[in-house]
Design an enzyme around this catalytic site. Structure first.
Site, PDB file in Angstrom:
ATOM      1  CG  ASN A 219       2.567  -2.415  10.249  1.00  0.00           C
ATOM      2  OD1 ASN A 219       3.249  -3.716  10.078  1.00  0.00           O
ATOM      3  ND2 ASN A 219       2.587  -1.716   9.369  1.00  0.00           N
ATOM      4  CB  ALA A 283       4.480  -4.729   2.245  1.00  0.00           C
ATOM      5  CG  ASP A 287      -3.185   2.964   6.046  1.00  0.00           C
ATOM      6  OD1 ASP A 287      -2.869   2.379   4.744  1.00  0.00           O
ATOM      7  OD2 ASP A 287      -3.726   2.365   6.856  1.00  0.00           O
ATOM      8  CE  LYS A 297      15.126  11.007  23.050  1.00  0.00           C
ATOM      9  NZ  LYS A 297      15.690  10.762  24.191  1.00  0.00           N
ATOM     10  CG  ASP A 315      -2.787   1.962  -2.251  1.00  0.00           C
ATOM     11  OD1 ASP A 315      -2.110   1.096  -2.594  1.00  0.00           O
ATOM     12  OD2 ASP A 315      -3.906   1.693  -1.530  1.00  0.00           O
ATOM     13  CB  ILE A 316       2.972   0.481  -2.990  1.00  0.00           C
ATOM     14  CG1 ILE A 316       3.721   1.484  -2.126  1.00  0.00           C
ATOM     15  CG2 ILE A 316       3.984  -0.477  -3.780  1.00  0.00           C
ATOM     16  CD1 ILE A 316       4.596   0.891  -0.970  1.00  0.00           C
ATOM     17  CG  PHE A 334      -1.745 -10.498   1.214  1.00  0.00           C
ATOM     18  CD1 PHE A 334      -0.927 -10.387   0.327  1.00  0.00           C
ATOM     19  CD2 PHE A 334      -2.081 -11.383   2.034  1.00  0.00           C
ATOM     20  CE1 PHE A 334      -0.255 -11.608   0.037  1.00  0.00           C
ATOM     21  CE2 PHE A 334      -1.536 -12.650   1.980  1.00  0.00           C
ATOM     22  CZ  PHE A 334      -0.520 -12.818   0.681  1.00  0.00           C
ATOM     23  CE  LYS A 348      -8.530  -3.147   1.954  1.00  0.00           C
ATOM     24  NZ  LYS A 348      -8.099  -3.457   3.539  1.00  0.00           N
TER      25      LYS A 348
HETATM   26  N1  CTP Z   1      -0.899  -1.402   0.284  1.00  0.00           N
HETATM   27  C1  CTP Z   1      -0.194  -0.708  -0.483  1.00  0.00           C
HETATM   28  N2  CTP Z   1       0.236   0.558  -0.141  1.00  0.00           N
HETATM   29  C2  CTP Z   1      -0.363   1.063   0.882  1.00  0.00           C
HETATM   30  C3  CTP Z   1      -1.281   0.559   1.636  1.00  0.00           C
HETATM   31  C4  CTP Z   1      -1.558  -0.742   1.231  1.00  0.00           C
HETATM   32  O1  CTP Z   1       0.732  -1.415  -1.136  1.00  0.00           O
HETATM   33  N3  CTP Z   1      -0.115   2.270   1.132  1.00  0.00           N
HETATM   34  C5  CTP Z   1      -1.322  -2.825   0.062  1.00  0.00           C
HETATM   35  C6  CTP Z   1      -0.827  -3.846   0.906  1.00  0.00           C
HETATM   36  O2  CTP Z   1       0.475  -4.369   0.725  1.00  0.00           O
HETATM   37  C7  CTP Z   1      -1.922  -4.985   0.781  1.00  0.00           C
HETATM   38  C8  CTP Z   1      -3.431  -4.062   0.115  1.00  0.00           C
HETATM   39  O3  CTP Z   1      -2.678  -2.754  -0.252  1.00  0.00           O
HETATM   40  O4  CTP Z   1      -1.758  -5.604  -0.517  1.00  0.00           O
HETATM   41  C9  CTP Z   1      -4.290  -3.670   1.320  1.00  0.00           C
HETATM   42  O5  CTP Z   1      -3.555  -3.197   2.527  1.00  0.00           O
HETATM   43  P1  CTP Z   1      -4.470  -3.083   3.647  1.00  0.00           P
HETATM   44  O6  CTP Z   1      -3.753  -2.600   4.932  1.00  0.00           O
HETATM   45  O7  CTP Z   1      -5.666  -4.347   3.959  1.00  0.00           O
HETATM   46  O8  CTP Z   1      -5.550  -2.021   3.151  1.00  0.00           O
HETATM   47  P2  CTP Z   1      -5.556  -0.442   3.205  1.00  0.00           P
HETATM   48  O9  CTP Z   1      -5.141   0.016   1.640  1.00  0.00           O
HETATM   49  O10 CTP Z   1      -4.670   0.080   4.296  1.00  0.00           O
HETATM   50  O11 CTP Z   1      -6.996  -0.197   3.444  1.00  0.00           O
HETATM   51  P3  CTP Z   1      -7.930   0.068   4.785  1.00  0.00           P
HETATM   52  O12 CTP Z   1      -7.203   0.587   5.773  1.00  0.00           O
HETATM   53  O13 CTP Z   1      -9.080   0.592   4.224  1.00  0.00           O
HETATM   54  O14 CTP Z   1      -8.091  -1.602   5.038  1.00  0.00           O
END
Ligand code: CTP
Length: 407
Positions: A219, A283, A287, A297, A315-316, A334, A348
């Site tokens: 991303n 970070a 997802d 490849k 989800d960290i 964040f 969240k």
């Molecule tokens: N985060 C994380 N591990 C993941 C996804 C997200 O630690 N696998 C953390 C990000 O670092 C951030 C927070 O979760 O602090 C929210 O990230 P965000 O991308 O806004 O949310 P998502 O969990 O991806 O939720 P959604 O896709 O529903 O917005």
């Protein structure tokens, strides 16, 4: 703010060549009375108005005057001097000094120091009203105050009034008390606060999830906000581990960086950094990752493009917040949102079990930008809106709030 708040703060005062230089003597006195240490750089023009002896007596340190001085370079060279300070103050800031700083010219100690510093700069302009109003000077002012992040110069004054030359209008240097107030303001984030003895882990940047040895899913995260946070925490004395995805940013001073590529690696690195007091997860974690990364490849085939099977990444943030006895005392996430920012951020916050969440509206140009407008939501229901400001300032503000939380 109390007088004591400048205790242990270090001010580098650059004195340019203007009649207002005499006011800088009073400024040194005020700063020292407030507890700050002051070192001075005197330009050759400045030396026409105040003497090195007065500056040395008032500051309690030798005055720095020459760029190429064997004495100065062995005691404190110009680079070291520019890094020693918490804040660089230019008073009086003459049209000449401002022009040099605006255009990156470095031909004497003052201008070289301004270019070499990694600290914020406050200028107190002082010049004749016609000079101040000249479009060339105004262009330099716009340039200096328009620089991004740490390089953005702050101004105090000039005041309106009768000038030494008899003319009337803007151009008089701000009074020492007003300069002192600006210094206090600029140093107020984190001033007097410390995170010494605290440990922190910060995640930053994107993750890269391979499809095959040459392709991957990622991303647009630049990592700038997370790096600025790691740096700001370290500046307050925290021991910081920065777990970073692939970004093109230097390691902030005093920070231990751990390079990772994938979300799974990021989780392992964060777990390895525990126990910590503070976790800031900034970070942009992918997802999903590809289930069954190809060993070679993937070639174009007559049957059309391949289908990618995706599986969800750990989800960290949620994992750290649910780490039981190893849960950090303060877990901050964040929320990157494009719609219904408050509602989504609050949801969240509770879904991920964090204590604070910094929400930003990413429908604009936040990715890769140097500034950010955020709202801090706390689990206790309180919130704070922070106007659009540099990511460095957001980081400083957050670190100050963190330090206040632990104080
Ligand atoms: N985060 C994380 N591990 C993941 C996804 C997200 O630690 N696998 C953390 C990000 O670092 C951030 C927070 O979760 O602090 C929210 O990230 P965000 O991308 O806004 O949310 P998502 O969990 O991806 O939720 P959604 O896709 O529903 O917005």
């Amino acid at each position: 703010m109390s007088e004591a708040s400048l205790n242990t703060r270090r001010i580098l005062l650059i004195i340019g060549g203007g009649i207002a230089a005499y006011k800088s003597l009073e400024l040194i006195r005020l700063l020292r009375r407030a507890g700050a240490s002051v070192r001075t750089v005197l330009t050759s023009g400045g030396a026409e108005f105040v003497t090195p002896l007065s500056l040395a007596s008032l500051s309690g340190h030798p005055v720095h005057q020459a760029l190429f001085s064997p004495d100065d370079e062995t005691t404190m060279g110009h680079i070291e001097l520019s890094r020693w300070a918490d804040l660089v103050v230019v008073a009086p800031a003459t049209a000449g000094l401002m022009a040099k700083a605006a255009n990156g010219m470095a031909d004497d100690l003052a201008s070289t120091t301004l270019l070499a510093t990694d600290k914020r700069v406050l200028m107190a302009p002082a010049m004749n009203v016609r000079m101040w109003q000249h479009p060339a000077v105004q262009a330099n002012v716009a340039r200096l105050t328009g620089f991004n992040g740490l390089h953005q110069v702050s101004l105090v004054g000039p005041d309106d009034g009768e000038m030494a030359c008899g003319e009337f209008g803007p151009g008089r240097m701000a009074e020492p008390e007003a300069i002192l107030a600006s210094i206090r303001h600029l140093l107020s984030d984190g001033s007097g606060q410390s995170l010494a003895g605290r440990r922190a882990v910060v995640t930053a940047g994107p993750t890269f999830e391979p499809i095959d040895p040459v392709r991957g899913l990622t991303n647009r995260s630049s990592g700038k906000q997370g790096y600025a946070i790691a740096r700001a925490l370290a500046e307050l004395g925290a021991e910081v581990t920065l777990v970073s995805g692939p970004v093109a940013l230097p390691v902030p001073e005093g920070v231990h960086r751990v390079w990772i590529e994938t979300a799974v690696e990021m989780k392992a690195a964060v777990d390895a950094a525990l126990p910590v007091d503070i976790a800031v997860m900034s970070a942009a974690v992918a997802d999903w990752r590809v289930d069954g990364v190809a060993g070679g490849k993937i070639k174009k085939a007559p049957g059309g493009p391949p289908s990618l099977a995706l599986i969800e990444n750990p989800d960290i943030l949620a994992g750290v917040a649910a780490a039981g006895p190893r849960r950090p005392a303060l877990v901050i996430g964040f929320a990157a949102e494009t719609t219904e920012v408050e509602q989504n951020a609050r949801a969240k916050l509770s879904r991920k079990g964090c204590d604070w969440i910094l929400a930003n509206d990413v429908s604009g140009d936040v990715f890769g930008a140097d500034s950010n407008a955020v709202t801090l939501f706390r689990r206790d229901g309180t919130s704070e809106d922070w106007d659009r400001q540099s990511k460095v300032d957001v980081a400083r503000k957050l670190s100050a709030r963190i330090a206040a939380h632990f104080a």
